[in-house]
Scaffold this active site. Structure first.
Site, mmCIF file in Angstrom:
data_model
loop_
_atom_site.group_PDB
_atom_site.id
_atom_site.type_symbol
_atom_site.label_atom_id
_atom_site.label_comp_id
_atom_site.label_asym_id
_atom_site.label_seq_id
_atom_site.Cartn_x
_atom_site.Cartn_y
_atom_site.Cartn_z
ATOM 1 N N HIS A 161 -3.799 11.458 -16.756
ATOM 2 C CA HIS A 161 -4.142 10.092 -17.219
ATOM 3 C C HIS A 161 -3.045 9.090 -16.846
ATOM 4 O O HIS A 161 -2.899 8.068 -17.503
ATOM 5 C CB HIS A 161 -4.368 10.034 -18.730
ATOM 6 C CG HIS A 161 -5.212 11.147 -19.272
ATOM 7 N ND1 HIS A 161 -6.571 11.023 -19.471
ATOM 8 C CD2 HIS A 161 -4.898 12.420 -19.626
ATOM 9 C CE1 HIS A 161 -7.049 12.160 -19.946
ATOM 10 N NE2 HIS A 161 -6.059 13.032 -20.037
ATOM 11 N N SER A 282 7.796 -10.389 2.529
ATOM 12 C CA SER A 282 6.950 -11.482 2.075
ATOM 13 C C SER A 282 7.434 -12.759 2.733
ATOM 14 O O SER A 282 8.634 -12.947 2.927
ATOM 15 C CB SER A 282 7.041 -11.604 0.560
ATOM 16 O OG SER A 282 6.661 -12.907 0.161
ATOM 17 N N LYS A 288 11.045 -9.100 -1.501
ATOM 18 C CA LYS A 288 9.912 -8.178 -1.411
ATOM 19 C C LYS A 288 10.009 -7.215 -0.238
ATOM 20 O O LYS A 288 10.419 -7.562 0.859
ATOM 21 C CB LYS A 288 8.591 -8.961 -1.267
ATOM 22 C CG LYS A 288 8.161 -9.702 -2.504
ATOM 23 C CD LYS A 288 7.835 -8.807 -3.691
ATOM 24 C CE LYS A 288 6.551 -8.026 -3.539
ATOM 25 N NZ LYS A 288 5.358 -8.838 -3.715
ATOM 26 N N GLU A 295 -1.075 0.684 1.477
ATOM 27 C CA GLU A 295 -2.232 -0.047 0.944
ATOM 28 C C GLU A 295 -3.409 0.000 1.923
ATOM 29 O O GLU A 295 -4.564 0.149 1.523
ATOM 30 C CB GLU A 295 -1.852 -1.501 0.668
ATOM 31 C CG GLU A 295 -0.825 -1.661 -0.442
ATOM 32 C CD GLU A 295 -0.256 -3.071 -0.471
ATOM 33 O OE1 GLU A 295 0.815 -3.298 0.119
ATOM 34 O OE2 GLU A 295 -0.905 -3.945 -1.056
#
Ligand code: ARG
Length: 463
Positions: A161, A282, A288, A295
């Site tokens: 979980h 970024s 970043k 992704e």
């Protein structure tokens, strides 16, 4: 041949050429040119067989086979002028062959049809992709084995979980993915075995009255045997669907791993550091470092499984044998194959480059009462409590630690004994994460000794 405005291949039956819209919806050359090499290999095998069977004279077959090589090299060098009016790769190649060798080109299509031709080309193309997938999966598995070996005894939290469950080893976690990608590999091998039969010579749908030798062409193209039913041979696309479903399952595995890498590389987790080579920055936030490759791999399942569903829908309800609907098979498979291969390569690169942050993994492994099960097991083993009671005692100790804002090993013996008087200081041995993982020696368990056995087994399997 008929007048120029109608089709060069079937103009005899037609008075007028197609509407521009008809040509646009009908043509597949824009994408099926990717099967040029397979088309030419199939035609060369067919030509040799026609001569061997005395259906064409040897000099004509020789001219065809040589001419086809010329056409292939024109395509490879980019000089070939593809024509939409010629609809697809089969007719583009044949028309050019006619220009190169003249009259004998017209004899190549004896005893075959574009229906068995396209089925043959596409099988050969998919077979190459299955082989590429085998290589990609094997390379990824090897990269995972290197990670597993380096961190066979590093501890990290195991989750259910996505809540801390029990400590596991980094090596064990990496090896879970080895199992998954190895199953993909075995699915690829299964699919390849099943699909490796030749449709060539099924002709339009019923076979042919020419004395062709389908075994000869099958063997020349590396197929195990000719397909046994000509209707099935031209109308089957199971091989493409199997490719897409294997690709979908594999892309799902890639997606799950990619998701873990996204989570693990976040500032909140810091379990791994991904390399600059597989990250982006970024344009506005200087701090970043984004896990874009992970992704995008996570997302690839969308188009790959989409292709699987799309082709399944195209095929459902099609009466035997060939229908033009089936031309819609290729773009889906091409796109899925390209993206599966890319995702495999990107994942391999990321895995090779990533650094597991051992200290952070270990710190996280100790948090969240991850050894509560070890405590309960100790109560069963040492004090002979029934497991249910041990579970209850441990639950009370966890609640106490939570109240005090500490972890289980930080409770004092007095604290422990206030919940169950028989607890002794030996209990502290099982509360450490290293002892916890080392104790899980059941087959397939997370203990480093078991993990190392599995690494050795897979290294041997892969050779
Ligand atoms: N371009 C076609 C395809 O991809 C080739 C087969 C055409 N056959 C036919 N009977 N029109 O399916």
């Amino acid at each position: 041949m008929s007048d120029k405005s109608s089709n060069q291949m079937w103009g005899g039956r037609f008075a007028a050429g197609p509407d521009a819209i008809m040509e646009a919806i009908n043509a597949s050359i824009g994408f099926d040119k990717r099967m040029a090499a397979q088309d030419i290999a199939g035609s060369r095998a067919h030509a040799a067989m026609l001569a061997a069977q005395g259906i064409v004279i040897p000099s004509d077959a020789e001219a065809m086979r040589e001419g086809l090589l010329t056409v292939l090299s024109e395509i490879e060098t980019g000089e070939f002028a593809f024509s939409t009016a010629l609809e697809d790769i089969h007719m583009n190649v044949e028309a050019r062959l006619k220009e190169v060798i003249g009259e004998p080109a017209g004899r190549l299509h004896t005893g075959r049809s574009r229906n068995d031709q396209v089925a043959t080309d596409f099988r050969l193309w998919v077979r190459d992709q299955l082989d590429a997938a085998s290589s990609g999966l094997t390379a990824l598995i090897r990269a995972l084995l290197v990670q597993a070996e380096a961190g066979a005894d590093w501890v990290m939290p195991g989750f259910t979980h996505l809540q801390t469950a029990q400590p596991v080893t980094w090596g064990h976690h990496m090896m879970a993915y080895v199992e998954m990608f190895a199953r993909d590999l075995s699915r690829v091998e299964d699919a390849r075995k099943r699909m490796n039969e030749s449709p060539l010579g099924a002709a339009a749908l019923a076979g042919t009255s020419f004395p062709i030798d389908r075994h000869m062409t099958a063997e020349a193209l590396g197929f195990y045997r000719p397909m046994a039913n000509s209707l099935d041979a031209v109308s089957d696309r199971d091989f493409a669907l199997e490719f897409l479903s294997v690709a979908s399952i594999s892309a799902m595995h890639l997606s799950r791993f990619a998701e873990e890498l996204v989570i693990w590389s976040s500032a909140q987790f810091r379990f791994v550091t991904l390399s600059d080579r597989f990250s982006t920055g970024s344009s506005i936030m200087p701090q970043k470092k984004n896990p874009d490759a992970a992704e995008l791999i996570r997302a690839k399942i969308g188009r790959i499984f989409g292709a699987n569903v799309a082709l399944m829908m195209v095929m459902k309800g099609l009466p035997l044998a060939y229908s033009k609907d089936m031309q819609e098979d290729k773009e889906q498979v091409f796109d899925a194959a390209d993206n599966w291969m890319l995702a495999l390569a990107a994942m391999e690169g990321m895995v090779k480059d990533m650094t597991g942050n051992r200290a952070n993994l270990e710190a996280a492994a100790s948090a969240g009462f991850s050894t509560a099960t070890d405590l309960a097991d100790w109560l069963v083993r040492t004090l002979d409590l029934p497991f249910r009671e041990a579970h209850h005692v441990t639950g009370s100790l966890v609640a106490m630690a939570e109240r005090k804002g500490c972890d289980l090993p930080d409770l004092s013996l007095d604290d422990m004994q206030s919940v169950h008087a028989a607890i002794t200081s030996d209990v502290f041995d099982v509360l450490g994460v290293h002892n916890s993982v080392a104790s899980r020696t059941s087959y397939g368990g997370t203990a480093p000794v078991r993990v190392r056995e599995q690494i050795a087994r897979w290294k041997e399997v892969l050779g």
